[in-house]
Design a protein around this motif. Structure first.
Motif, mmCIF file in Angstrom:
data_model
loop_
_atom_site.group_PDB
_atom_site.id
_atom_site.type_symbol
_atom_site.label_atom_id
_atom_site.label_comp_id
_atom_site.label_asym_id
_atom_site.label_seq_id
_atom_site.Cartn_x
_atom_site.Cartn_y
_atom_site.Cartn_z
ATOM 1 N N GLU A 53 -10.241 -7.413 -6.271
ATOM 2 C CA GLU A 53 -9.935 -8.436 -5.269
ATOM 3 C C GLU A 53 -11.108 -9.414 -5.208
ATOM 4 N N PRO A 54 -10.844 -10.711 -5.307
ATOM 5 C CA PRO A 54 -11.944 -11.680 -5.179
ATOM 6 C C PRO A 54 -12.458 -11.715 -3.747
ATOM 7 N N PHE A 55 -13.759 -11.954 -3.597
ATOM 8 C CA PHE A 55 -14.298 -12.121 -2.244
ATOM 9 C C PHE A 55 -13.603 -13.331 -1.615
ATOM 10 N N PRO A 56 -13.093 -13.205 -0.391
ATOM 11 C CA PRO A 56 -12.345 -14.325 0.201
ATOM 12 C C PRO A 56 -13.145 -15.623 0.259
ATOM 13 N N ASP A 57 -14.441 -15.517 0.586
ATOM 14 C CA ASP A 57 -15.239 -16.747 0.658
ATOM 15 C C ASP A 57 -16.490 -16.646 -0.197
ATOM 16 N N GLY A 58 -16.486 -15.729 -1.149
ATOM 17 C CA GLY A 58 -17.610 -15.612 -2.056
ATOM 18 C C GLY A 58 -18.754 -14.781 -1.548
ATOM 19 N N LEU A 113 -6.148 4.298 4.904
ATOM 20 C CA LEU A 113 -6.120 2.861 5.224
ATOM 21 C C LEU A 113 -5.088 2.164 4.347
ATOM 22 N N ARG A 114 -4.268 1.326 4.976
ATOM 23 C CA ARG A 114 -3.166 0.658 4.276
ATOM 24 C C ARG A 114 -3.049 -0.766 4.789
ATOM 25 N N MET A 115 -3.003 -1.739 3.882
ATOM 26 C CA MET A 115 -2.936 -3.141 4.302
ATOM 27 C C MET A 115 -1.799 -3.858 3.580
ATOM 28 N N ILE A 116 -1.070 -4.676 4.339
ATOM 29 C CA ILE A 116 -0.101 -5.613 3.763
ATOM 30 C C ILE A 116 -0.563 -6.999 4.178
ATOM 31 N N ALA A 117 -0.990 -7.806 3.199
ATOM 32 C CA ALA A 117 -1.582 -9.114 3.519
ATOM 33 C C ALA A 117 -0.525 -10.153 3.856
ATOM 34 N N ASP A 118 0.653 -10.034 3.275
ATOM 35 C CA ASP A 118 1.713 -11.022 3.518
ATOM 36 C C ASP A 118 3.049 -10.316 3.357
ATOM 37 N N ILE A 119 3.799 -10.237 4.446
ATOM 38 C CA ILE A 119 5.090 -9.547 4.416
ATOM 39 C C ILE A 119 6.028 -10.179 3.393
ATOM 40 N N ASN A 120 5.896 -11.461 3.190
ATOM 41 C CA ASN A 120 6.826 -12.188 2.314
ATOM 42 C C ASN A 120 6.322 -12.260 0.871
ATOM 43 N N TYR A 121 5.462 -11.343 0.492
ATOM 44 C CA TYR A 121 4.932 -11.386 -0.874
ATOM 45 C C TYR A 121 6.021 -11.052 -1.884
ATOM 46 N N GLY A 135 3.948 -10.649 10.254
ATOM 47 C CA GLY A 135 3.580 -11.339 9.024
ATOM 48 C C GLY A 135 2.615 -10.557 8.164
ATOM 49 N N ALA A 136 1.768 -9.711 8.763
ATOM 50 C CA ALA A 136 0.788 -8.919 8.018
ATOM 51 C C ALA A 136 0.419 -7.701 8.858
ATOM 52 N N THR A 137 -0.001 -6.619 8.190
ATOM 53 C CA THR A 137 -0.334 -5.380 8.916
ATOM 54 C C THR A 137 -1.557 -4.711 8.307
ATOM 55 N N LEU A 138 -2.209 -3.920 9.139
ATOM 56 C CA LEU A 138 -3.258 -2.994 8.711
ATOM 57 C C LEU A 138 -3.012 -1.691 9.459
ATOM 58 N N THR A 139 -2.976 -0.577 8.737
ATOM 59 C CA THR A 139 -2.701 0.721 9.355
ATOM 60 C C THR A 139 -3.817 1.695 9.010
ATOM 61 N N ILE A 140 -4.345 2.390 10.046
ATOM 62 C CA ILE A 140 -5.427 3.362 9.879
ATOM 63 C C ILE A 140 -4.937 4.704 10.403
ATOM 64 N N SER A 141 -5.093 5.741 9.594
ATOM 65 C CA SER A 141 -4.591 7.073 9.964
ATOM 66 C C SER A 141 -5.575 7.774 10.897
ATOM 67 N N LYS A 143 -2.332 -12.485 6.595
ATOM 68 C CA LYS A 143 -3.743 -12.272 6.902
ATOM 69 C C LYS A 143 -4.348 -11.346 5.848
ATOM 70 N N LEU A 144 -5.366 -11.860 5.159
ATOM 71 C CA LEU A 144 -6.062 -11.077 4.149
ATOM 72 C C LEU A 144 -7.409 -10.662 4.719
ATOM 73 N N LEU A 145 -7.594 -9.388 4.894
ATOM 74 C CA LEU A 145 -8.820 -8.871 5.497
ATOM 75 C C LEU A 145 -9.787 -8.473 4.387
ATOM 76 N N PRO A 146 -11.036 -8.961 4.426
ATOM 77 C CA PRO A 146 -12.004 -8.603 3.388
ATOM 78 C C PRO A 146 -12.266 -7.096 3.364
ATOM 79 N N HIS A 147 -12.733 -6.621 2.228
ATOM 80 C CA HIS A 147 -12.930 -5.188 2.009
ATOM 81 C C HIS A 147 -13.829 -4.557 3.069
ATOM 82 N N TYR A 148 -14.990 -5.137 3.326
ATOM 83 C CA TYR A 148 -15.931 -4.499 4.241
ATOM 84 C C TYR A 148 -15.484 -4.616 5.693
ATOM 85 N N THR A 149 -14.696 -5.620 5.997
ATOM 86 C CA THR A 149 -14.124 -5.683 7.346
ATOM 87 C C THR A 149 -13.086 -4.580 7.520
ATOM 88 N N ARG A 150 -12.343 -4.306 6.430
ATOM 89 C CA ARG A 150 -11.396 -3.186 6.475
ATOM 90 C C ARG A 150 -12.144 -1.875 6.719
#
Length: 761
Positions: free
Chosen positions: A119-124, A216-224, A267-273, A292-299
């Motif tokens: 995954e590319p860094f969202p803002d470098g 941890l499970r992420m869906i960045a865009d439901i309409n992907y 539109g987007a989800t993040l799920t933590i067990s 919503k795309l959440l960066p790796h370390y924020t996740r």
């Protein structure tokens, strides 16, 4: 080179979603790309179709190539060391850089493959979290939150602050995996989902299993649009037909779940067990109403919030249970104290509020020996007795507890006002006896997020089933249930029931002891009277008999010439009867002494006892011309004078019950036998010394073998074989004194064998 995709194209709808293989979709989400290599190698075996969008290299140029052919040699070498480690640290991804773009590369093993998700860094930038501040905030939250629900609310607020999602909810699952929103942080313009329930069908079993494996499970865009995974088409290689993506971050989501989220407008989800004891306790569910795309370390920061909460769940639940158990234990102590201090346990059940408090019950009842004792709010006596009868038959000698009595008891709905839930303990004191704690019905309104009965709807085409579209509040009123029983309440009820059973048993034993004491006193008085009778027999009766015998002899001796024949015969009969009566008294006295005299055992040589007996009977032996043979006898712990009497009786009988004009032939043998050799004695155990007396006398019929030792039992006419019928009864009594047995075998007209069985010490 032929390339194929591994997309799972099985048709999935709600009729088979419980078995949908969601761990092998064969596709990923498009906010990153995936490479797959074999473990221990660097050749690219799998590639997502969108690789050119990120690194400008199409899949056909990647598949079959080495990692070093794609990325700089230095990075490829470092990656080989990273991926070859015993444990790959997925929390700290490897960083590949190509064409000036850096990629967080999450790596994990999948069967014989190693999966790389780039995954590319969202803002470098990395955006590393401030773990110190995050931990300090959690400690502050933990200190100020009073209970588990307060803590969950604080975690929901903090997670939303970290991630920026529109809504953060904390679910808790029940035993059937229905989820309830117990905490929520949301945008003010959104409708609250707090306290709403979602049926277990919303999260199928295989999805729950993946939540356990991958926290941890992420869906960045439901309409992907799902991106297929590609591999080289090698029909001989069956291993590349699918790829297990259970631990994947980019894994594509079940179309059923996507449809479900679209119906919710998400539109987007993040799920933590949230796990407890390797089971799914709940979820932190984050919803956003736009992509919503959440960066790796924020996740990872959000995942850390889940770990914080998980670490406190058991502690808070135990603390809440402990506070209740303290009150329960106090009530149990008071109830037990009253039970032991009160002579009649019914007073404890009628007057003690502690009986109810020890289980936090609204009513209690004890059914004992047909009498009902109640406390608190309870149904009528007839309804209670019917309930006790049902429970004692359904759960004999058992315990039973439920918060929904109507599930097992047909008539429960009629008494739900008093007994929607019960704790039952059976008691063994009488039929249907037991103790019950009762809880009133607690009418509960459940707020479902849509009608759970319409969680599956038929599509407009009338063919395919799909998730519900309505999530409007739907209320269900649940009746005939009580609040559930806590473990501490169940344990306290068990402790009291056990103590009550002991109390009842003690009273029964004490009453039995009183009865036995009374019977023993009656027996003592009866024995005293028998002793008096023995005294009369030995002294008061003997003297008149002796005088009768003396006067009869004088009459016959002195007046003989002057007496008629009839008078002489009558006097002779009188004297004979007196002698017979005296003999009977002597034998009764001997029988009585055999059971009442002190039993002093002495190691004695039976050969000496036999010699003394023969010397005593020598005149009789000579008169009969008897032949008496004896083998070597053992030395035993015996009561000497009783065994002497025993031998006297048996040899005398052998001399007496002999056929006319035939000399008595008596032989005595000794052997060792097992208990099985005494078939008439079921209580015989171990080994025995068998002393057998064989004779050639008149014998007796086999039917008398068990009766011959009864007192006053005579098998032959008194005028031919005089005696009282007590001799063999005395023999049996003596053997009982020695913990042994006596048996007899005979063939009528040929002789008998009497065997003494002395237990081996």
């Amino acid at each position: 080179m032929n390339i194929k995709d591994i997309v799972n194209r099985d048709i999935v709808n709600l009729t088979n979603c419980e078995s949908e293989p969601i761990h092998i979709p064969g596709s990923i989400q498009p906010h990153g790309f995936l490479l797959g290599i074999q473990k221990g190698a660097s050749r690219i075996e799998f590639c997502s179709a969108n690789s050119a969008d990120f690194i400008g290299i199409a899949p056909d140029k990647l598949l079959g190539k080495q990692i070093s052919d794609v990325f700089p040699e230095e990075q490829a070498s470092r990656f080989a060391l990273y991926a070859g480690a015993e444990a790959i640290d997925s929390a700290k991804p490897f960083v590949f850089t190509l064409n000036g773009v850096s990629f967080n590369t999450t790596v994990h093993g999948s069967g014989s493959n190693v999966i790389l998700e780039l995954e590319p860094f969202p803002d470098g930038t990395l955006h590393l979290p401030n773990l110190y501040n995050q931990t300090r905030n959690f400690v502050s939250i933990m200190e100020k939150s009073s209970g588990l629900l307060d803590l969950c609310q604080e975690i929901a607020d903090e997670t939303r602050s970290i991630t920026g999602y529109d809504r953060v909810m904390i679910y808790r699952f029940d035993e059937q995996y229905n989820g309830e929103v117990i905490a929520e942080s949301r945008r003010e313009d959104l409708v609250s989902f707090a306290n709403q329930k979602y049926p277990h069908t919303d999260i199928p079993a295989q999805a729950r299993e993946l939540y356990i494996r991958n926290p941890l499970r992420m869906i960045a865009d439901i309409n992907y649009t799902p991106v297929p995974l590609l591999t080289i088409d090698d029909s001989a290689d069956k291993s590349n037909h699918s790829l297990d993506l259970s631990l994947s971050i980019l894994r594509s989501v079940s179309p059923m779940h996507i449809e479900y989220l679209k119906n919710m407008g998400v539109g987007a989800t993040l799920t933590i067990s949230l796990l407890q004891n390797q089971k799914l306790w709940g979820l932190i569910a984050c919803h956003h109403y736009a992509p919503k795309l959440l960066p790796h370390y924020t996740r990872l920061s959000a995942l850390l919030q889940g770990h914080f909460l998980t670490s406190q769940i058991a502690v808070r639940e135990v603390a809440e249970e402990y506070n209740i158990s303290e009150e329960v234990d106090k009530a149990l102590t008071e109830a037990l104290t009253l039970l032991h201090e009160t002579e009649n346990f019914t007073e404890a059940s009628h007057q003690s509020p502690w009986l109810l408090k020890l289980a936090n019950a609204t009513g209690a009842a004890i059914y004992h020996e047909g009498i009902l004792y109640t406390n608190g709010l309870v149904p009528s006596d007839a309804e209670l007795i019917e309930l006790f009868a049902f429970l004692s038959n359904a759960y004999p000698n058992q315990t039973f507890e439920t918060d929904h009595l109507s599930d097992v008891y047909p008539s429960a709905k009629d008494i739900s006002k008093y007994a929607a839930g019960v704790i039952y303990h059976s008691m063994v004191s009488g039929e249907h006896d037991g103790i019950l704690w009762l809880r009133q019905e607690k009418i509960e309104t459940i707020n479902w997020a849509g009608n759970p009965d319409k969680a599956v709807l038929q599509n407009e085409d009338g063919v395919r089933l799909s998730p519900r579209k309505s999530f409007e509040l739907w209320m269900e009123i649940v009746k005939d249930k009580s609040s559930p029983w806590r473990k501490s309440e169940i344990n306290a009820a068990s402790s009291f029931s056990y103590a009550l059973q002991k109390h009842i048993n003690y009273r029964v034993i004490r009453a039995q002891e009183d009865q036995n004491r009374s019977l023993n006193e009656e027996l003592r008085l009866a024995n005293k009277e028998l002793s008096n009778l023995n005294w009369i027999s030995t002294h008061d009766l003997k003297e008149p008999l002796r005088k009768i015998q003396i006067f009869a002899s004088k009459v016959l001796d002195r007046e003989d010439p002057d007496l008629s024949v009839q008078v002489k015969d009558s006097v002779e009969r009188m004297r004979f009867a007196a002698e017979k009566m005296q003999m009977l008294i002597e034998d009764i006295l001997t029988y009585s002494k055999a059971g009442s005299m002190d039993k002093v055992f002495v190691l004695t040589d039976l050969n000496e006892v036999l010699r003394d007996v023969i010397a005593e009977l020598q005149d009789n032996i000579d008169e009969k011309g008897a032949v008496l043979r004896a083998g070597k006898l053992p030395s035993l712990e015996i009561i000497p004078f009783q065994v002497h009497q025993l031998f006297i009786n048996l040899i005398s009988n052998a001399l007496k019950f002999v056929k006319a004009d035939e000399r008595p032939d008596i032989s005595i043998t000794a052997s060792m036998v097992d208990a099985a050799a005494i078939p008439t004695e079921k209580n015989a155990v171990g080994h025995y010394h068998a002393i057998a007396f064989h004779d050639n006398g008149i014998g007796f019929e086999a039917e008398y073998e068990s009766r011959i030792f009864d007192i006053f039992q005579r098998l032959h006419p008194a005028h031919k074989y005089p005696g009282t019928g007590i001799g063999l009864a005395i023999c049996k009594k003596i053997m009982e004194n020695h913990k042994g047995f006596i048996g007899a075998k005979s063939v009528f007209g040929e002789g008998s064998v009497f065997t003494l069985y002395f237990p081996v010490a």
